[in-house]
Design a protein around this motif. Structure first.
Motif, PDB file in Angstrom:
ATOM      1  N   PRO A 293       1.028  -1.452   0.002  1.00 16.99           N
ATOM      2  CA  PRO A 293       0.010   0.028  -0.062  1.00 16.99           C
ATOM      3  C   PRO A 293       1.011   1.375  -0.585  1.00 16.99           C
ATOM      4  N   GLY A 294       0.479   2.222  -0.067  1.00 17.19           N
ATOM      5  CA  GLY A 294       1.059   3.024  -0.597  1.00 17.19           C
ATOM      6  C   GLY A 294       1.610   3.703  -2.258  1.00 17.19           C
ATOM      7  N   GLY A 295       1.394   2.987  -2.715  1.00 18.07           N
ATOM      8  CA  GLY A 295       2.760   3.285  -3.764  1.00 18.07           C
ATOM      9  C   GLY A 295       3.494   2.116  -4.426  1.00 18.07           C
ATOM     10  N   SER A 296       4.838   1.635  -2.672  1.00 17.17           N
ATOM     11  CA  SER A 296       5.513   1.383  -3.120  1.00 17.17           C
ATOM     12  C   SER A 296       6.063   0.095  -3.125  1.00 17.17           C
ATOM     13  N   PHE A 297       6.974  -0.627  -2.846  1.00 18.82           N
ATOM     14  CA  PHE A 297       7.068  -2.139  -3.431  1.00 18.82           C
ATOM     15  C   PHE A 297       7.917  -2.869  -2.013  1.00 18.82           C
ATOM     16  N   LYS A 298       7.707  -3.478  -1.312  1.00 19.75           N
ATOM     17  CA  LYS A 298       8.764  -4.809  -0.761  1.00 19.75           C
ATOM     18  C   LYS A 298       9.159  -5.945  -0.856  1.00 19.75           C
ATOM     19  N   ASN A 299      10.175  -6.301  -0.544  1.00 23.11           N
ATOM     20  CA  ASN A 299      10.566  -7.853  -0.162  1.00 23.11           C
ATOM     21  C   ASN A 299       9.672  -8.440   1.052  1.00 23.11           C
ATOM     22  N   SER A 300       9.194  -9.207   0.319  1.00 23.25           N
ATOM     23  CA  SER A 300       8.134 -10.586   1.466  1.00 23.25           C
ATOM     24  C   SER A 300       8.517 -11.583   1.286  1.00 23.25           C
ATOM     25  N   SER A 301       8.637 -13.101   2.344  1.00 22.22           N
ATOM     26  CA  SER A 301       8.824 -14.086   1.979  1.00 22.22           C
ATOM     27  C   SER A 301       7.990 -14.702   2.841  1.00 22.22           C
ATOM     28  N   GLY A 302       7.122 -15.680   1.945  1.00 13.71           N
ATOM     29  CA  GLY A 302       6.157 -17.055   3.513  1.00 13.71           C
ATOM     30  C   GLY A 302       5.269 -17.320   1.517  1.00 13.71           C
ATOM     31  N   THR A 303       4.890 -18.478   2.073  1.00 15.12           N
ATOM     32  CA  THR A 303       4.123 -19.511   1.500  1.00 15.12           C
ATOM     33  C   THR A 303       2.495 -18.661   0.759  1.00 15.12           C
ATOM     34  N   SER A 304       2.041 -17.790   1.525  1.00 14.82           N
ATOM     35  CA  SER A 304       1.366 -16.382   0.691  1.00 14.82           C
ATOM     36  C   SER A 304       1.772 -16.474  -0.784  1.00 14.82           C
ATOM     37  N   MET A 305       3.471 -15.759  -0.557  1.00 12.42           N
ATOM     38  CA  MET A 305       4.039 -15.316  -1.738  1.00 12.42           C
ATOM     39  C   MET A 305       4.110 -16.627  -2.807  1.00 12.42           C
ATOM     40  N   SER A 306       4.407 -17.473  -2.512  1.00 12.00           N
ATOM     41  CA  SER A 306       4.672 -18.870  -3.780  1.00 12.00           C
ATOM     42  C   SER A 306       2.721 -19.505  -4.224  1.00 12.00           C
ATOM     43  N   ALA A 307       1.711 -18.817  -3.386  1.00 12.36           N
ATOM     44  CA  ALA A 307       0.333 -19.038  -3.483  1.00 12.36           C
ATOM     45  C   ALA A 307       0.329 -18.113  -4.355  1.00 12.36           C
ATOM     46  N   GLY A 308       0.641 -16.863  -4.479  1.00 15.07           N
ATOM     47  CA  GLY A 308       0.025 -15.939  -5.740  1.00 15.07           C
ATOM     48  C   GLY A 308       0.701 -16.121  -6.327  1.00 15.07           C
ATOM     49  N   ILE A 309       2.018 -16.653  -6.907  1.00  9.54           N
ATOM     50  CA  ILE A 309       3.082 -16.578  -8.076  1.00  9.54           C
ATOM     51  C   ILE A 309       2.368 -17.987  -8.619  1.00  9.54           C
ATOM     52  N   VAL A 310       1.751 -19.317  -7.747  1.00  6.96           N
ATOM     53  CA  VAL A 310       1.046 -20.193  -8.506  1.00  6.96           C
ATOM     54  C   VAL A 310      -0.364 -19.520  -9.135  1.00  6.96           C
ATOM     55  N   SER A 311      -1.269 -18.907  -8.658  1.00 12.64           N
ATOM     56  CA  SER A 311      -1.984 -18.233  -8.959  1.00 12.64           C
ATOM     57  C   SER A 311      -1.989 -17.373 -10.043  1.00 12.64           C
ATOM     58  N   GLY A 312      -0.742 -16.976 -10.274  1.00 12.70           N
ATOM     59  CA  GLY A 312      -0.099 -15.587 -11.757  1.00 12.70           C
ATOM     60  C   GLY A 312      -0.785 -17.071 -12.840  1.00 12.70           C
TER      61      GLY A 312
END
Length: 717
Positions: A293-312
Motif C-alpha cells: 500500500p502507498g504505491g511502493s514495493f518491498k521484499n516479503s517471504s512466505g508460502t503466501s507469496m508462493s501461492a500468489g505466484i502459482v495463482s498467476g
C-alpha cells in the motif's frame, strides 16, 4: 449520475502516469517490466522468482498463441488490496454497472452497494482497501502484485488480460472468520472468478467453509498457501498437522522454496503424496519483491507469496485454454497439481527424504491435460463358506483430466477361472473423482502346484486431446485349501472407500466399499450401515448411498465385532448448485412460515439454502444448512414499516426438528422504520449490514448482547 470514489484520491495515480511518461519518453516500454529496487520505477531486469519459473519463455509461448481477449478473473481473498497502487490500478476487474450507475444504489442488484472494485466481508461494505497498519499490513496488496507480475502484467500493459477482483475477508492481524470467507467465496463465484487465491492457512475446516470451497471449485481453480509452521501434514505422524484449505483434495496447496532450490525453512510440507491431504506444488517464496500500500514495493517471504505466484500461473493456464473452453476447472486444477519439475528434495528430522515438484511455466503451457489414474486400494480375499470364491475390489482414482472411453479388463494368473463383476464399467471417470471396480473370482478347482492367486486389472482410457493409454493394477492372496484346517484370523479394524468429509449432489448414488484389516481375516464380514438423517441421505444394506435433499448427515458402518467408522456427508441441493450467490438480495422461489409448520419431517425435505422463512413479522433467508439446523439472515419485514414499534430478534428459530441461529442482519432491513423504538438483538448476530437501522426513531433503544455487537452498531448506524 456517475459514481466517484471519495475515500481514495486518484491524484497519486495520475501523478505516477505523468512521471512514467516522462521517464520512458523515447523508449519502448515492455509488457514484461518489473519493479526496481528503488521502489519507485520499473526496470527491464526480471526478479529472481520470475526467472526461476521460466516466466519470460512462457510469456513468449503464450503470445504466439494469441489468447482470446476475454478477461481471466483472479479473485484475491485476503486482507484487501490497495486498488490505487500504480501496478494494480489499471489491472482491476471493475463493476461497470456500479461505476456508471447511481451512487448509493445497488445498480446490478447483487446485494452490494457501489461494489466497483470488490467488497469487504469483514465490515460488510464495498471498500476492499488493504490495511496500512498491522502485523501483516499490505499482505493482500503484495499478493495481488505478485499475481500480476507472474502473469506478465505491468502498470502500462496487460498482454493476457488478467484482472484482479479485490475481496477483503480479514484484517491486518490475520483474523479471518468462516462467515467472511464463505461470503467472499460466494461473491467471487458470482463475479465469474476463474482463479481464487486464498493465502490463508487454518488448522481445521468447518463444514460450512468446506461446502463453500467445494462449490467454488466447480468453476474456479483454487490456490492456497501451505502455511509457515515448518510442519509436515498429519497423515502418518502424530507430530504433523495439516493446514486448510491447502490440504483439501480439490485445492492446489503450495509450499515455498528459495533461490538454492531447497524447501524454505519456514514452509509446511507434504508428508505422504497422493494421500488425500496433500500440498501438491512448490514455488518461490523467499524475498519476493512486490507491491505494498502507498504505491511502493518491498521484499516479503512466505508460502503466501508462493501461492500468489502459482495463482498467476493458473491465470496464464486459463488464458491458454479459455478460447477453446475445452477443460473444466477441476481438470485445470488437477493439471496444475501434477505439473512442474520434480527435483526439490527435502530431508525431514527423521532423515526421511521427500521429493516435491516446483513450478515450471513453459512446460505448463506447452503440455496438455490428460487422465492420471491411480489405484487407492486393491484387495483380494477368500469368502468364508464359499466354494473357491474370492472377492476383489479396486478403488480407482482419477487425479488428472477427465478419462474418456474407459474400458476395464480383468485377468487371473490361474487359467479357467470365472470372473463376475458387481456393476458395469463407466464410460468416463471425471477429474478428481473415484470409481470402485469390484466382483467375485471363482476357481473351478484348486491347483496343487500353486500357493497364491493373482488378479490384474487393466484400465484403458483416453483424454480430450490425448491418445488412448493403459495402466494396470494387481491384487494377490493365498489360495485357500478346503481340506486343511485354517486358523482364525481376527478382524482388527475396517476402513471405508469414501473420504471424510464427502460432498454429493441431490440425486447422486454412491456405493461404499469396506476394506478389512487384515485382508485375510476369517471373521464375519457383515457390516451394518446407518444414517443419522435418512431424509437427507439414506443408505442401503449393501452400502449404497442415496442423496435425497440438501443438508448434512453422518453415515456409520459397524462391523460384526463392533468396529465403527463414520463419515460426514454433505448433500448440495439443486437450488444451491444453481444459485451463484445466496446473499441478502438474491431472489427465492419459495417461502416457509415457521409458525405454521404442521409436518416437520415434510418441511425438512423442502429446506434449501436461500429459502425464505417468515417468523413473527420478520423475514429470514437460510444461509447454511446442516443436519441439526443452520443459520439465517434477517432481511425484511412482513408488516408495513410505519406500524413496527418494537422488534425482538430471536437467538434461534425452530423449523420442524431443526434449530436455526440468526447470525446476520441484511443492509437496509429496518431503514425508515420511523416509529421503531425498542430493538433486541439475538446473541448470535455477528454482522449488521449497511444502513440496517437508518432513519429509525431518535428515541430508539437497541439492546445488544456484548461488546462485539456494540462495535457493530457503532459501525452500522
Amino acid at each position: 449520475m456517475q459514481k466517484f470514489q471519495t475515500r481514495r484520491s486518484i491524484f497519486p495515480v495520475l501523478l505516477f502516469l505523468i512521471l512514467s511518461c516522462c521517464f520512458f519518453h523515447g523508449q519502448r516500454v515492455s509488457a514484461f517490466t518489473s519493479p526496481s529496487a528503488d521502489n519507485t520505477a520499473f526496470s527491464d531486469t526480471l526478479p529472481w522468482f520470475l526467472t526461476d519459473i521460466g516466466a519470460e519463455e512462457a510469456w513468449s509461448l503464450l503470445s504466439e498463441k494469441k489468447p482470446v481477449g476475454v478477461p481471466v478473473i483472479v479473485a484475491v481473498i485476503d486482507t484487501g488490496v490497495d486498488y490505487t497502487h500504480p501496478l494494480i490500478a489499471g489491472n482491476l476487474l471493475e463493476n461497470m454497472a456500479e461505476k456508471n450507475g447511481t451512487a448509493g444504489m445497488d445498480d446490478d442488484k447483487n446485494g452490494y452497494l457501489d461494489d466497483i472494485y470488490g467488497i469487504n466481508t469483514c465490515s460488510h461494505n464495498s471498500d476492499p482497501m488493504d490495511d496500512s497498519a498491522g502485523t501483516i499490513a499490505g499482505h493482500g496488496t503484495h499478493i495481488a502484485g505478485t499475481i500480476l507480475q507472474t502473469a506478465g502484467a505491468s502498470a502500462n500493459e496487460n498482454p493476457f488480460n488478467i484482472r484482479i477482483l479485490c475481496i477483503k475477508a480479514g484484517d491486518a492481524y490475520g483474523n479471518f472468520s468462516d462467515e467472511a470467507l464463505i461470503e467472499a467465496l460466494q461473491y467471487a463465484s458470482s463475479r465469474g472468478a476463474n482463479v481464487i487465491n486464498l493465502s490463508v492457512s487454518m488448522t481445521s475446516c468447518s463444514k460450512a467453509l468446506y461446502d463453500a470451497l467445494f462449490a467454488a471449485s466447480e468453476n474456479a481453480v483454487l490456490i492456497s498457501s501451505a502455511g509457515n509452521r515448518s510442519m509436515g501434514t498429519s497423515e502418518g505422524s502424530s507430530r504433523g498437522r495439516s493446514y486448510y484449505p491447502a490440504a483439501l483434495p480439490f485445492v492446489v496447496g503450495v509450499m515455498s522454496y528459495g533461490k538454492e532450490h531447497t524447501l524454505s525453512s519456514f514452509s509446511n510440507w507434504d508428508r505422504i503424496s497422493d494421500s488425500g491431504e496433500d500440498y501438491e506444488l512448490a514455488a518461490p517464496g523467499e524475498s519476493i519483491f512486490s507491491s505494498v500500500p502507498g504505491g511502493s514495493f518491498k521484499n516479503s517471504s512466505g508460502t503466501s507469496m508462493s501461492a500468489g505466484i502459482v495463482s498467476g500461473a493458473a491465470a496464464l493456464l486459463c488464458a491458454n485454454y479459455k478460447k477453446q473452453s475445452l477443460y473444466t476447472a477441476a481438470e485445470l486444477t488437477s493439471f496444475l497439481m501434477n505439473s512442474g519439475i520434480s527435483d526439490l528434495v527435502y530431508t525431514d528430522s527423521s532423515q526421511g527424504e521427500h521429493l516435491f515438484s516446483r513450478l515450471d511455466l513453459p512446460s505448463l503451457l506447452t503440455s496438455s491435460p490428460k487422465p492420471r489414474l491411480i489405484c487407492r486400494t486393491a484387495s483380494l480375499h477368500y469368502m468364508n463358506g464359499s466354494n473357491g470364491q474370492y472377492r476383489f475390489s479396486f478403488l480407482i482414482q482419477n487425479q488428472g483430466a477427465d478419462a474418456l472411453k474407459v474400458s476395464l479388463d480383468a485377468a487371473c494368473s490361474i487359467p479357467g477361472v470365472q470372473i463376475t463383476f458387481d456393476h458395469e464399467c463407466p464410460d468416463s471417470i471425471p477429474s478428481l473423482s473415484s470409481f470402485e471396480y469390484s466382483g467375485v473370482l471363482t476357481l473351478t478347482e484348486n491347483p496343487s502346484d500353486l500357493k497364491t492367486v493373482q488378479l490384474s486389472l487393466a484400465v484403458r482410457c483416453s483424454g480430450k486431446e490425448t491418445a488412448s493409454e493403459q495402466v494396470s493394477f494387481e491384487a494377490e492372496t493365498s489360495i485357500h485349501t478346503e481340506g486343511t484346517v485354517s486358523r482364525d484370523i481376527p478382524l482388527q479394524n475396517i476402513s471405508l472407500s469414501i473420504s471424510d468429509p464427502l460432498v454429493l449432489k441431490t440425486g447422486d448414488l454412491l456405493r461404499i466399499s469396506v476394506a478389512y484389516i487384515p485382508e485375510n481375516t476369517t471373521a464375519d464380514r457383515s457390516i451394518a450401515f446407518s444414517s443419522s438423517a435418512p431424509e437427507i441421505i439414506s443408505v442401503d444394506a449393501d452400502g449404497t448411498l442415496h442423496a435425497r435433499s440438501g443438508g448434512t448427515a453422518v453415515i456409520s458402518a459397524v462391523s460384526s465385532v463392533g468396529f465403527v467408522r463414520k463419515v460426514r456427508v454433505t448433500v448440495l441441493s439443486a437450488a444451491k448448485s444453481e444459485t451463484k450467490q445466496t446473499g441478502p438480495a438474491s431472489e427465492t422461489p419459495t417461502t416457509l412460515d415457521s409458525d405454521k409448520t404442521e409436518n416437520p419431517s415434510a418441511d425438512q425435505k423442502k429446506l434449501t439454502v436461500g429459502q425464505t422463512i417468515r417468523h413473527k413479522k420478520l423475514k429470514y433467508r437460510i444461509t447454511s444448512l446442516r443436519a441439526s439446523g443452520g443459520t439465517l439472515c434477517l432481511y425484511g419485514l412482513t408488516v408495513k414499516k410505519k406500524t413496527l414499534k418494537t422488534v425482538s430478534i430471536p437467538d434461534t428459530i425452530r423449523i420442524g426438528k431443526r434449530r436455526f441461529r440468526v447470525t446476520r442482519i441484511a443492509p437496509k432491513t429496518f431503514q425508515n422504520c420511523r416509529n421503531l423504538r425498542k430493538i433486541r438483538l439475538g446473541k448470535y448476530i455477528r454482522s449488521i449490514g449497511r444502513h440496517a437501522f437508518r432513519h429509525i426513531s431518535k428515541k430508539a433503544v437497541i439492546r445488544s448482547s456484548g461488546y462485539r455487537q456494540s462495535r457493530l452498531l457503532q459501525k452500522r448506524p
